[in-house]
Motif scaffolding. Structure first.
Motif, PDB file in Angstrom:
ATOM      1  N   LYS A 281      18.501 -16.826   9.199  1.00 50.42           N
ATOM      2  CA  LYS A 281      17.351 -16.225   9.865  1.00 50.42           C
ATOM      3  C   LYS A 281      16.109 -16.492   9.022  1.00 50.42           C
ATOM      4  O   LYS A 281      16.144 -16.417   7.798  1.00 50.42           O
TER       5      LYS A 281
ATOM      6  N   PHE B  12      19.629 -15.359   5.140  1.00 51.35           N
ATOM      7  CA  PHE B  12      18.221 -15.493   5.508  1.00 51.35           C
ATOM      8  C   PHE B  12      17.444 -16.326   4.507  1.00 51.35           C
ATOM      9  O   PHE B  12      17.843 -16.500   3.373  1.00 51.35           O
TER      10      PHE B  12
ATOM     11  N   ASP C 153      11.941 -15.476  12.594  1.00 52.46           N
ATOM     12  CA  ASP C 153      12.856 -14.867  13.560  1.00 52.46           C
ATOM     13  C   ASP C 153      12.719 -13.350  13.546  1.00 52.46           C
ATOM     14  O   ASP C 153      13.000 -12.694  14.543  1.00 52.46           O
TER      15      ASP C 153
END
Length: 124
Positions: free
Chosen positions: A4, A33, A61
């Motif tokens: 992400k 992430f 995101d």
């Protein structure tokens, strides 16, 4: 599955250290992430800063607000939260410190205590 992309919002005047901790965690081998960008890094003209922040938020995101003692009234954070809402980005808040009482940032999503398992779950 790709990591992400996270935009990290924080109180530039008081909480730079928590931003560095988040960036460090994003570099761990099991991190779900990557940090796309963070709040204002240097003094910049207002219009330029807002334009750059909005573009970074669009590329992300999710927006993660790192909460310190004064974050709930930090003008830049409040603007970034509004941008995230305008762009329809998911947003949540993480308390950046172990001890103390902290006030959630208005309209910035649920407030969580910071732990590696929590971040991994939220950003998986």
């Amino acid at each position: 599955m790709a990591n992400k992309r996270v935009f990290v919002s924080f109180d530039f005047d008081h909480d730079k250290v928590v931003k560095e901790f988040v960036i460090g965690q994003s570099k761990l081998p099991d991190s779900p992430f990557t940090v796309v960008d963070t709040s204002l890094k240097e003094a910049a003209p207002e219009a330029t800063w807002q334009e750059k922040a909005r573009l970074a938020i669009k590329r992300s995101d999710v927006v993660m607000v790192m909460v310190g003692r004064y974050t709930h009234r930090a003008p830049g954070v409040l603007k970034e939260v509004k941008m995230a809402r305008d762009e329809g980005k998911p947003i949540f808040q993480v308390i950046g410190y172990k001890d103390g009482d902290y006030t959630a940032v208005p309209n910035a999503g649920r407030l969580y205590r910071w732990s590696w398992p929590t971040l991994k779950k939220l950003l998986a």
